[in-house]
Scaffold this motif. Structure first.
Motif, PDB file in Angstrom:
ATOM      1  N   ARG A 249      21.092  26.906 -52.662  1.00 22.65           N
ATOM      2  CA  ARG A 249      19.616  27.315 -51.795  1.00 22.65           C
ATOM      3  C   ARG A 249      19.486  28.549 -51.616  1.00 22.65           C
ATOM      4  N   GLY A 250      20.252  28.920 -51.048  1.00 25.15           N
ATOM      5  CA  GLY A 250      20.028  30.750 -50.429  1.00 25.15           C
ATOM      6  C   GLY A 250      19.201  31.205 -51.697  1.00 25.15           C
ATOM      7  N   LEU A 251      19.606  30.833 -53.108  1.00 27.83           N
ATOM      8  CA  LEU A 251      19.598  32.380 -53.688  1.00 27.83           C
ATOM      9  C   LEU A 251      18.307  31.656 -54.611  1.00 27.83           C
ATOM     10  N   LEU A 252      18.119  31.185 -54.826  1.00 29.00           N
ATOM     11  CA  LEU A 252      16.851  30.035 -54.730  1.00 29.00           C
ATOM     12  C   LEU A 252      15.918  30.121 -53.767  1.00 29.00           C
ATOM     13  N   ALA A 253      15.789  30.500 -52.913  1.00 28.95           N
ATOM     14  CA  ALA A 253      15.241  30.433 -51.972  1.00 28.95           C
ATOM     15  C   ALA A 253      15.218  31.713 -51.956  1.00 28.95           C
ATOM     16  N   LEU A 254      15.809  33.035 -51.955  1.00 27.61           N
ATOM     17  CA  LEU A 254      15.672  34.210 -52.475  1.00 27.61           C
ATOM     18  C   LEU A 254      14.731  34.671 -52.785  1.00 27.61           C
ATOM     19  N   MET A 255      14.854  34.244 -54.576  1.00 28.13           N
ATOM     20  CA  MET A 255      14.076  34.650 -56.166  1.00 28.13           C
ATOM     21  C   MET A 255      12.671  34.270 -55.229  1.00 28.13           C
ATOM     22  N   LEU A 256      12.473  32.536 -54.784  1.00 28.44           N
ATOM     23  CA  LEU A 256      11.004  31.904 -54.523  1.00 28.44           C
ATOM     24  C   LEU A 256      10.655  33.280 -53.060  1.00 28.44           C
ATOM     25  N   LEU A 257      11.175  33.817 -53.100  1.00 29.91           N
ATOM     26  CA  LEU A 257      10.222  34.322 -51.794  1.00 29.91           C
ATOM     27  C   LEU A 257       9.695  35.674 -51.874  1.00 29.91           C
ATOM     28  N   HIS A 258      10.900  36.539 -52.554  1.00 29.70           N
ATOM     29  CA  HIS A 258      10.267  37.846 -53.466  1.00 29.70           C
ATOM     30  C   HIS A 258       9.492  37.261 -54.436  1.00 29.70           C
ATOM     31  N   ASP A 259       9.353  35.899 -55.375  1.00 28.62           N
ATOM     32  CA  ASP A 259       8.623  36.067 -56.608  1.00 28.62           C
ATOM     33  C   ASP A 259       7.077  35.533 -55.595  1.00 28.62           C
ATOM     34  N   ALA A 260       6.811  35.259 -54.737  1.00 28.36           N
ATOM     35  CA  ALA A 260       5.655  34.637 -54.384  1.00 28.36           C
ATOM     36  C   ALA A 260       4.721  36.070 -54.187  1.00 28.36           C
ATOM     37  N   ARG A 261       5.284  36.978 -54.407  1.00 26.65           N
ATOM     38  CA  ARG A 261       4.526  38.453 -54.191  1.00 26.65           C
ATOM     39  C   ARG A 261       4.160  38.770 -55.160  1.00 26.65           C
ATOM     40  N   ARG A 262       4.787  38.365 -56.410  1.00 29.46           N
ATOM     41  CA  ARG A 262       4.893  39.524 -57.706  1.00 29.46           C
ATOM     42  C   ARG A 262       3.785  39.769 -57.781  1.00 29.46           C
ATOM     43  N   ARG A 280      -1.638  40.129 -49.329  1.00 33.17           N
ATOM     44  CA  ARG A 280      -0.937  38.538 -48.670  1.00 33.17           C
ATOM     45  C   ARG A 280      -2.133  37.820 -48.297  1.00 33.17           C
ATOM     46  N   ARG A 281      -3.351  37.968 -48.564  1.00 33.54           N
ATOM     47  CA  ARG A 281      -3.741  36.362 -49.782  1.00 33.54           C
ATOM     48  C   ARG A 281      -3.594  36.003 -50.197  1.00 33.54           C
ATOM     49  N   ARG A 282      -2.968  36.970 -51.157  1.00 34.58           N
ATOM     50  CA  ARG A 282      -3.015  36.494 -52.820  1.00 34.58           C
ATOM     51  C   ARG A 282      -1.479  36.455 -52.558  1.00 34.58           C
ATOM     52  N   TRP A 283      -0.471  36.445 -51.611  1.00 35.25           N
ATOM     53  CA  TRP A 283       0.402  35.823 -52.082  1.00 35.25           C
ATOM     54  C   TRP A 283       0.751  34.655 -51.952  1.00 35.25           C
ATOM     55  N   ASP A 284       1.619  33.641 -52.241  1.00 32.22           N
ATOM     56  CA  ASP A 284       1.839  32.488 -53.324  1.00 32.22           C
ATOM     57  C   ASP A 284       2.426  31.726 -52.183  1.00 32.22           C
ATOM     58  N   GLN A 285       1.650  30.788 -51.501  1.00 30.09           N
ATOM     59  CA  GLN A 285       2.504  30.054 -50.396  1.00 30.09           C
ATOM     60  C   GLN A 285       3.575  28.730 -50.665  1.00 30.09           C
ATOM     61  N   ALA A 286       2.779  28.429 -51.640  1.00 29.94           N
ATOM     62  CA  ALA A 286       3.707  27.674 -51.821  1.00 29.94           C
ATOM     63  C   ALA A 286       4.445  27.886 -52.356  1.00 29.94           C
ATOM     64  N   GLN A 287       4.892  28.523 -52.708  1.00 27.88           N
ATOM     65  CA  GLN A 287       6.109  29.111 -52.503  1.00 27.88           C
ATOM     66  C   GLN A 287       6.839  29.879 -51.922  1.00 27.88           C
ATOM     67  N   ILE A 288       6.627  30.247 -50.670  1.00 24.60           N
ATOM     68  CA  ILE A 288       6.231  30.959 -49.221  1.00 24.60           C
ATOM     69  C   ILE A 288       7.438  29.640 -48.618  1.00 24.60           C
ATOM     70  N   GLU A 289       6.249  28.854 -48.445  1.00 30.69           N
ATOM     71  CA  GLU A 289       7.142  27.251 -47.525  1.00 30.69           C
ATOM     72  C   GLU A 289       8.164  26.818 -48.934  1.00 30.69           C
ATOM     73  N   GLU A 290       8.148  26.928 -50.444  1.00 30.64           N
ATOM     74  CA  GLU A 290       9.073  25.829 -50.986  1.00 30.64           C
ATOM     75  C   GLU A 290      10.417  27.039 -50.290  1.00 30.64           C
ATOM     76  N   GLY A 291      10.163  27.994 -50.489  1.00 32.80           N
ATOM     77  CA  GLY A 291      11.701  29.462 -50.098  1.00 32.80           C
ATOM     78  C   GLY A 291      11.657  28.859 -48.400  1.00 32.80           C
ATOM     79  N   ALA A 292      11.077  29.180 -47.865  1.00 32.71           N
ATOM     80  CA  ALA A 292      11.149  29.102 -46.692  1.00 32.71           C
ATOM     81  C   ALA A 292      12.042  28.188 -45.988  1.00 32.71           C
ATOM     82  N   ALA A 293      11.887  26.834 -46.383  1.00 35.61           N
ATOM     83  CA  ALA A 293      12.125  24.968 -46.121  1.00 35.61           C
ATOM     84  C   ALA A 293      13.862  25.632 -46.884  1.00 35.61           C
ATOM     85  N   LEU A 294      13.924  25.636 -48.368  1.00 38.90           N
ATOM     86  CA  LEU A 294      15.577  26.098 -48.824  1.00 38.90           C
ATOM     87  C   LEU A 294      16.372  27.329 -47.905  1.00 38.90           C
TER      88      LEU A 294
END
Length: 430
Positions: A249-262, A280-294
């Motif tokens: 879960r930590g690995l997936l969270a790490l990738m999602l949080l980085h990828d959110a600002r790709r 930062r307005r263009r960062w993917d908030q859905a991925q950030i929320e998923e990554g933070a929860a993970l």
């Protein structure tokens, strides 16, 4: 259908195509050769006949038939090889035979069925990962082989990731495939009691694939979307396969949080945009929320035994949740890097911690930590060390020294987007 479009498909689908071919043919080299022949056929046929509805299934079926035809043509085939060819014909999914190509690969109208493409193809990728990460292979070889077969990275790209010459990596890959054949390493998922111990090598593979996509080793583009997305898909499969493993879960969270600002890492000209300057307005908030929860779930489950991926994800979450660059909690990041350095002591972690110390307000101390790390020579070929040093020297107003450090970084960097960024920085201080 242009060559570029086929190349995009090949990049995106290489892993699952090759994984399935290895299952069907039972051999790494035979699968790679068959795939190359299928791609050559696609280059001939697709421009005239159009792209198939399911390009990956087309390539799998064509490669399989090419392999069977090759077996039949070889006069020196043994009886066992004939049996293998017959077995492949008899056990192939019925849907793959509909509209199957003749010996030239032509005439395929329907690819693999939905069950094969959705279920068993996903499992094929997991089989391939765990085969490549078998304990009989050295850890570095496990990662390199999986990057080559499942990730579709070139030998040169993998060599760069490991800081070794390309010929050395090529020999390592050849020996690894030979050992799999000689030792009869099975192409299966390991039993439940062995999954955990094999997970570390598997996660290292997935994260290296992501890193190569997120910050390409070399070439014209800094970001390779296909590799980022491929690694995240693999991460999701690992979480599904091992739901009780916090580090997955930590690995997936790490990738999602980085990828959110790709999408914000490059400007319209393809030039690098620093984290502090990204929109930062263009960062993917859905991925950030998923990554933070993970990451929260992973840290809670691991307790004091949090692993390196969960800790790195926690650092990424601090960045992602800051509304502006100025609001970044650098002291929290320094503390997290301190824990990470105890759990996973590496020179790169030390470098990142040194930069965090500088960003937290003590630039001189951060530079001292970077200089001490440079003297040890462990990151002598790592362009981000002189890059970090140059940035800190620039902040301290030591422009001449900063220019020298930027030039050193330019000697080492291989990615063109990063090179242009360093040249701009050098022009500013020189």
């Amino acid at each position: 259908m242009g060559t570029l479009r086929l190349e995009e498909i090949f990049r995106a689908e290489h892993g699952r195509i090759l994984a399935t071919l290895i299952r069907l043919l039972g051999d790494f080299d035979a699968a790679e050769e068959a795939l190359q022949e299928a791609v050559a056929t696609a280059l001939e046929q697709w421009p005239q006949q159009g792209t198939p509805g399911n390009p990956a299934s087309w390539l799998i079926s064509t490669a399989r038939h090419k392999a069977i035809d090759g077996m039949r043509r070889r006069a020196f085939l043994t009886r066992k090889q004939d049996e293998i060819a017959r077995h492949m014909e008899q056990t192939a999914p019925a849907s793959a035979a509909v509209g199957a190509p003749d010996s030239d690969g032509a005439g395929l109208g329907v690819g693999l069925g939905a069950e094969e493409s959705d279920g068993s193809l996903a499992e094929d990728r997991l089989r391939l990962i765990f085969t490549c990460c078998h304990p009989a292979l050295a850890p570095d070889t496990q990662v390199a082989l999986t990057l080559r077969t499942l990730g579709g990275l070139s030998t040169e790209e993998i060599a760069h990731a490991f800081f070794v010459p390309t010929p050395t990596m090529a020999q390592r890959l050849v020996r690894a495939k030979g050992k799999i054949r000689a030792a009869g390493i099975p192409y299966v998922l390991p039993p439940d009691d062995a999954l955990g111990e094999r997970l570390q090598a598997v996660m290292a593979v997935v994260y290296l694939v992501f890193n190569e996509g997120y910050s390409a080793s070399f070439g014209a583009s800094l970001v390779r979307d296909d590799l980022c997305e491929h690694a995240i898909r693999l991460g999701r499969m690992l979480v599904e396969l091992l739901p009780r493993q916090p580090e997955a879960r930590g690995l997936l969270a790490l990738m999602l949080l980085h990828d959110a600002r790709r999408a914000t890492r490059l400007d319209g000209c393809g030039d690098l945009v620093m984290l502090e300057d990204q929109d930062r307005r263009r960062w993917d908030q859905a991925q950030i929320e998923e990554g933070a929860a993970l990451v929260e779930s992973a840290l809670r489950a691991a307790g004091r035994g949090a692993g390196p991926y969960a800790l790195q994800a926690a650092i990424a979450a601090v960045h992602a949740n800051a509304r502006t660059a100025a609001e970044t909690d650098w002291k929290e990041i320094v503390a997290l890097y301190g824990v990470l350095a105890e759990v996973h002591p590496t020179p790169v972690v030390e470098l990142n911690r040194a930069v965090a110390v500088a960003m937290a307000g003590d630039v001189a101390r951060g530079l001292g930590l970077v200089d001490a790390l440079a003297e040890r020579g462990e990151l002598a070929a790592y362009h981000l060390l002189p890059t970090a040093r140059a940035e800190l020297l620039r902040r301290l107003g030591r422009r001449g020294e900063a220019a020298k450090a930027y030039r050193r970084a330019l000697d080492l960097v291989k990615n063109e987007a990063e090179r242009r960024h360093l040249e701009k920085r050098l022009a500013e201080v020189a």
